[in-house]
Design a protein around this motif. Structure first.
Motif, PDB file in Angstrom:
ATOM      1  N   GLU A  43       3.398  -4.971   0.605  1.00 18.39           N
ATOM      2  CA  GLU A  43       3.771  -5.746   1.784  1.00 18.39           C
ATOM      3  C   GLU A  43       4.996  -5.179   2.492  1.00 18.39           C
ATOM      4  OE1 GLU A  43       1.879  -8.154   3.002  1.00 18.39           O
ATOM      5  OE2 GLU A  43       0.510  -7.649   1.341  1.00 18.39           O
ATOM      6  N   ASP A  44       5.571  -4.128   1.937  1.00 19.13           N
ATOM      7  CA  ASP A  44       6.750  -3.526   2.555  1.00 19.13           C
ATOM      8  C   ASP A  44       6.375  -2.929   3.915  1.00 19.13           C
ATOM      9  OD1 ASP A  44       8.511  -0.938   3.055  1.00 19.13           O
ATOM     10  OD2 ASP A  44       9.680  -2.288   1.799  1.00 19.13           O
ATOM     11  N   PRO A  45       7.120  -3.249   4.975  1.00 21.12           N
ATOM     12  CA  PRO A  45       6.781  -2.759   6.324  1.00 21.12           C
ATOM     13  C   PRO A  45       6.715  -1.238   6.410  1.00 21.12           C
ATOM     14  CG  PRO A  45       8.391  -4.530   6.459  1.00 21.12           C
ATOM     15  CD  PRO A  45       8.251  -4.194   5.002  1.00 21.12           C
ATOM     16  N   LYS A  46       7.641  -0.537   5.719  1.00 19.44           N
ATOM     17  CA  LYS A  46       7.624   0.923   5.766  1.00 19.44           C
ATOM     18  C   LYS A  46       6.373   1.489   5.097  1.00 19.44           C
ATOM     19  CE  LYS A  46      12.484   2.217   6.158  1.00 19.44           C
ATOM     20  NZ  LYS A  46      13.573   3.048   5.555  1.00 19.44           N
ATOM     21  N   PHE A  47       5.959   0.862   4.008  1.00 20.95           N
ATOM     22  CA  PHE A  47       4.756   1.306   3.316  1.00 20.95           C
ATOM     23  C   PHE A  47       3.531   1.117   4.217  1.00 20.95           C
ATOM     24  CE2 PHE A  47       1.172   0.451   0.384  1.00 20.95           C
ATOM     25  CZ  PHE A  47       1.164   1.650  -0.314  1.00 20.95           C
ATOM     26  N   LYS A  48       3.454  -0.021   4.864  1.00 22.20           N
ATOM     27  CA  LYS A  48       2.344  -0.275   5.780  1.00 22.20           C
ATOM     28  C   LYS A  48       2.368   0.698   6.954  1.00 22.20           C
ATOM     29  CE  LYS A  48       1.578  -5.220   4.931  1.00 22.20           C
ATOM     30  NZ  LYS A  48       1.551  -6.575   5.550  1.00 22.20           N
ATOM     31  N   GLU A  49       3.567   0.983   7.447  1.00 21.03           N
ATOM     32  CA  GLU A  49       3.691   1.916   8.567  1.00 21.03           C
ATOM     33  C   GLU A  49       3.232   3.313   8.171  1.00 21.03           C
ATOM     34  OE1 GLU A  49       7.100   3.869  11.513  1.00 21.03           O
ATOM     35  OE2 GLU A  49       7.657   2.412   9.974  1.00 21.03           O
ATOM     36  N   LEU A  50       3.612   3.746   6.963  1.00 18.92           N
ATOM     37  CA  LEU A  50       3.209   5.072   6.489  1.00 18.92           C
ATOM     38  C   LEU A  50       1.692   5.188   6.452  1.00 18.92           C
ATOM     39  CD1 LEU A  50       3.861   7.841   5.229  1.00 18.92           C
ATOM     40  CD2 LEU A  50       3.904   6.712   2.995  1.00 18.92           C
ATOM     41  N   ILE A  51       1.034   4.178   5.911  1.00 21.63           N
ATOM     42  CA  ILE A  51      -0.427   4.202   5.835  1.00 21.63           C
ATOM     43  C   ILE A  51      -1.041   4.239   7.237  1.00 21.63           C
ATOM     44  CG2 ILE A  51      -2.452   2.845   5.180  1.00 21.63           C
ATOM     45  CD1 ILE A  51      -0.958   1.924   2.725  1.00 21.63           C
ATOM     46  N   LYS A  52      -0.520   3.425   8.138  1.00 19.06           N
ATOM     47  CA  LYS A  52      -1.060   3.388   9.502  1.00 19.06           C
ATOM     48  C   LYS A  52      -0.886   4.726  10.210  1.00 19.06           C
ATOM     49  CE  LYS A  52      -0.857   0.819  13.866  1.00 19.06           C
ATOM     50  NZ  LYS A  52      -0.889   2.059  14.689  1.00 19.06           N
ATOM     51  N   VAL A  53       0.296   5.331  10.070  1.00 17.15           N
ATOM     52  CA  VAL A  53       0.558   6.611  10.721  1.00 17.15           C
ATOM     53  C   VAL A  53      -0.404   7.681  10.206  1.00 17.15           C
ATOM     54  CG1 VAL A  53       2.233   8.493  10.910  1.00 17.15           C
ATOM     55  CG2 VAL A  53       2.963   6.133  11.262  1.00 17.15           C
ATOM     56  N   LEU A  54      -0.624   7.702   8.898  1.00 17.46           N
ATOM     57  CA  LEU A  54      -1.511   8.707   8.315  1.00 17.46           C
ATOM     58  C   LEU A  54      -2.965   8.478   8.724  1.00 17.46           C
ATOM     59  CD1 LEU A  54       0.048   9.005   4.737  1.00 17.46           C
ATOM     60  CD2 LEU A  54       0.145  10.701   6.587  1.00 17.46           C
ATOM     61  N   PRO A  79       1.895  16.326  14.498  1.00 16.50           N
ATOM     62  CA  PRO A  79       2.715  15.732  15.566  1.00 16.50           C
ATOM     63  C   PRO A  79       2.875  14.231  15.384  1.00 16.50           C
ATOM     64  CG  PRO A  79       0.492  16.073  16.357  1.00 16.50           C
ATOM     65  CD  PRO A  79       0.530  16.662  14.966  1.00 16.50           C
ATOM     66  N   ILE A  80       3.389  13.852  14.247  1.00 15.81           N
ATOM     67  CA  ILE A  80       3.590  12.441  13.921  1.00 15.81           C
ATOM     68  C   ILE A  80       4.989  12.280  13.337  1.00 15.81           C
ATOM     69  CG2 ILE A  80       1.158  11.924  13.500  1.00 15.81           C
ATOM     70  CD1 ILE A  80       1.635  12.286  10.532  1.00 15.81           C
ATOM     71  N   ARG A  81       5.464  11.064  13.333  1.00 14.29           N
ATOM     72  CA  ARG A  81       6.778  10.779  12.746  1.00 14.29           C
ATOM     73  C   ARG A  81       6.569   9.889  11.528  1.00 14.29           C
ATOM     74  NH1 ARG A  81      11.786  11.298  14.668  1.00 14.29           N
ATOM     75  NH2 ARG A  81      11.005  11.691  16.773  1.00 14.29           N
ATOM     76  N   LEU A  82       6.742  10.457  10.353  1.00 18.84           N
ATOM     77  CA  LEU A  82       6.585   9.688   9.124  1.00 18.84           C
ATOM     78  C   LEU A  82       7.821   8.818   8.891  1.00 18.84           C
ATOM     79  CD1 LEU A  82       5.166  12.460   6.739  1.00 18.84           C
ATOM     80  CD2 LEU A  82       3.883  10.652   7.895  1.00 18.84           C
ATOM     81  N   PRO A  83       7.631   7.578   8.490  1.00 16.30           N
ATOM     82  CA  PRO A  83       8.796   6.741   8.171  1.00 16.30           C
ATOM     83  C   PRO A  83       9.558   7.331   6.991  1.00 16.30           C
ATOM     84  CG  PRO A  83       6.753   5.697   7.441  1.00 16.30           C
ATOM     85  CD  PRO A  83       6.359   6.870   8.288  1.00 16.30           C
ATOM     86  N   GLU A  84      10.874   7.276   7.049  1.00 16.52           N
ATOM     87  CA  GLU A  84      11.706   7.874   6.011  1.00 16.52           C
ATOM     88  C   GLU A  84      11.966   6.890   4.874  1.00 16.52           C
ATOM     89  OE1 GLU A  84      15.241   9.320   7.811  1.00 16.52           O
ATOM     90  OE2 GLU A  84      14.235  10.854   9.000  1.00 16.52           O
ATOM     91  N   HIS A  85      12.286   7.447   3.709  1.00 22.43           N
ATOM     92  CA  HIS A  85      12.688   6.664   2.527  1.00 22.43           C
ATOM     93  C   HIS A  85      11.657   5.587   2.167  1.00 22.43           C
ATOM     94  CE1 HIS A  85      16.555   8.636   2.560  1.00 22.43           C
ATOM     95  NE2 HIS A  85      16.762   8.262   3.805  1.00 22.43           N
ATOM     96  N   VAL A  86      10.402   5.989   2.075  1.00 26.14           N
ATOM     97  CA  VAL A  86       9.354   5.051   1.664  1.00 26.14           C
ATOM     98  C   VAL A  86       9.159   5.183   0.156  1.00 26.14           C
ATOM     99  CG1 VAL A  86       6.952   4.343   1.904  1.00 26.14           C
ATOM    100  CG2 VAL A  86       8.199   5.237   3.888  1.00 26.14           C
ATOM    101  N   SER A  87       9.371   4.086  -0.564  1.00 21.03           N
ATOM    102  CA  SER A  87       9.189   4.055  -2.015  1.00 21.03           C
ATOM    103  C   SER A  87       8.382   2.812  -2.384  1.00 21.03           C
ATOM    104  CB  SER A  87      10.534   4.040  -2.748  1.00 21.03           C
ATOM    105  OG  SER A  87      11.289   5.201  -2.468  1.00 21.03           O
ATOM    106  N   VAL A  88       7.680   2.903  -3.497  1.00 26.93           N
ATOM    107  CA  VAL A  88       6.908   1.757  -3.977  1.00 26.93           C
ATOM    108  C   VAL A  88       7.156   1.573  -5.469  1.00 26.93           C
ATOM    109  CG1 VAL A  88       5.063   1.902  -2.262  1.00 26.93           C
ATOM    110  CG2 VAL A  88       4.894   3.227  -4.357  1.00 26.93           C
ATOM    111  N   GLN A  89       7.046   0.337  -5.907  1.00 25.76           N
ATOM    112  CA  GLN A  89       7.126   0.030  -7.330  1.00 25.76           C
ATOM    113  C   GLN A  89       5.734   0.161  -7.933  1.00 25.76           C
ATOM    114  OE1 GLN A  89       9.831  -0.716  -9.335  1.00 25.76           O
ATOM    115  NE2 GLN A  89      11.024  -0.102  -7.543  1.00 25.76           N
ATOM    116  N   VAL A  90       5.627   0.952  -8.970  1.00 19.64           N
ATOM    117  CA  VAL A  90       4.343   1.212  -9.610  1.00 19.64           C
ATOM    118  C   VAL A  90       4.373   0.679 -11.043  1.00 19.64           C
ATOM    119  CG1 VAL A  90       2.688   2.977 -10.337  1.00 19.64           C
ATOM    120  CG2 VAL A  90       3.943   3.249  -8.190  1.00 19.64           C
ATOM    121  N   VAL A  91       3.336  -0.047 -11.423  1.00 18.59           N
ATOM    122  CA  VAL A  91       3.195  -0.545 -12.790  1.00 18.59           C
ATOM    123  C   VAL A  91       2.287   0.416 -13.547  1.00 18.59           C
ATOM    124  CG1 VAL A  91       2.443  -2.455 -14.261  1.00 18.59           C
ATOM    125  CG2 VAL A  91       3.428  -2.916 -12.004  1.00 18.59           C
TER     126      VAL A  91
END
Length: 314
Positions: A45-56, A159-171
């Motif tokens: 649900e992290d906005p940066k994580f969602k943004e990264l997926i959308k950009v890609l 030609p895209i701008r990836l969001p910086e400092h995207v991290s996720v917690q992994v179990v």
């Protein structure tokens, strides 16, 4: 299955691991020493994580628009290797010797193996750390898929701008001596632009954008004065670098003026009407630059249409 599911839930909810994660039966059916990873729901649900997926996803769809391929979900659309094959062929401008359609799991993994070997041949010489494999991609491991796509995007200077400092917690769930053990780790997907573009040499413009953006207008004014000094010979004038150079026409004409030669009009589109024609013009201008002894430009021809990126003023 019920017993294993309960065991898995108990392991996740153990006092040493207070955060909870929904466990599915298939996630707990592990062999001895086998492990499974899953993204913590909160990270999804992290906005940066969602943004990264959308950009890609948007980037993949832009690259493969001529193939009439539309990606909606990374895990479901990339696991069998079909989209990855088309993406790599388009980016690297090469044809892979693989079957076009594979329905069986064995066939899909064979295709993935070929595609990933080609990817590794491109990335390893530039120092990329490989954080994916056939099993993780085919197993729809989103973390592995994201690592792969980020590496491809950076390597091919998308030609895209990836969001910086995207991290996720992994179990991470492992089975040892018949018991499930869980650990929580932080997986870093992107860092800063400077680090993720380590394969590209930083220059004075990068420093300007990072540390003195207020000086950008002064630099742009100087560049406009420079190009107009030459384009005025053709009764042309530039007032906006971002828009007037986007179709490649002024760039081609400027190269001819600087190198003192006439560029035949049949080599480029003097009044481009489509995106492809504009990309052709910019690509042609880049070729003229390299013929004149300059290094290959850092920008991609397609990226000249992205006006918001100041790095294209190079």
């Amino acid at each position: 299955v019920s017993d294993l599911q309960e065991e898995g839930k108990n392991a996740i909810n153990a006092p040493m691991n207070p955060s909870t994660v929904d466990i599915h039966p298939e996630d707990t059916l592990l062999e001895e020493n086998e492990e499974r990873t899953m993204i913590d729901p909160n990270s999804k649900e992290d906005p940066k994580f969602k943004e990264l997926i959308k950009v890609l996803i948007d980037w993949i769809n832009d690259v493969l628009v001529e193939e009439r391929i539309i990606v909606k979900q990374l895990e479901e659309d990339l696991y069998d290797g079909q989209v990855l094959q088309k993406l790599l062929e388009k980016l690297a401008d090469r044809k892979l010797n693989v079957a076009e359609v594979t329905q069986s799991e064995i066939g899909q993994k064979q295709k993935l193996q070929t595609v990933l070997e080609a990817v590794h041949d491109l990335l390893r010489p530039h120092g990329w750390t490989i954080k994916w494999n056939v099993d993780s991609i085919h197993g729809k491991n989103l973390i592995s898929i994201l690592h792969l796509l980020v590496a491809l995007a950076m390597h091919f200077r998308a030609p895209i701008r990836l969001p910086e400092h995207v991290s996720v917690q992994v179990v991470v769930v492992r089975k040892r001596e018949g018991l499930l053990q869980t650990t929580h780790v932080t997986e870093e997907l992107t860092t800063t632009t400077e680090v993720t573009t380590f394969s590209l040499k930083r220059d004075a413009f990068d420093t300007l954008f990072d540390h003195a953006p207020d000086k950008l207008s002064v630099v742009k004014k100087s560049l406009i004065t420079f190009v107009n000094k030459h384009l005025n010979k053709l009764n042309l004038e530039v007032t906006e670098l971002e828009t007037q150079f986007a179709d490649g026409v002024y760039l081609v004409l400027l190269m001819g003026l600087l190198e003192d030669y006439f560029v035949p009009l049949h080599n480029f589109y003097l009044t481009p009407e489509s995106f492809d024609q504009k990309v052709h013009n910019v690509s042609f201008a880049f070729e003229l630059m390299q013929d004149g002894g300059l290094k290959k430009p850092k920008a991609r021809p397609e990226g000249m249409e992205i006006i918001e990126s100041p790095s294209l003023c190079r």
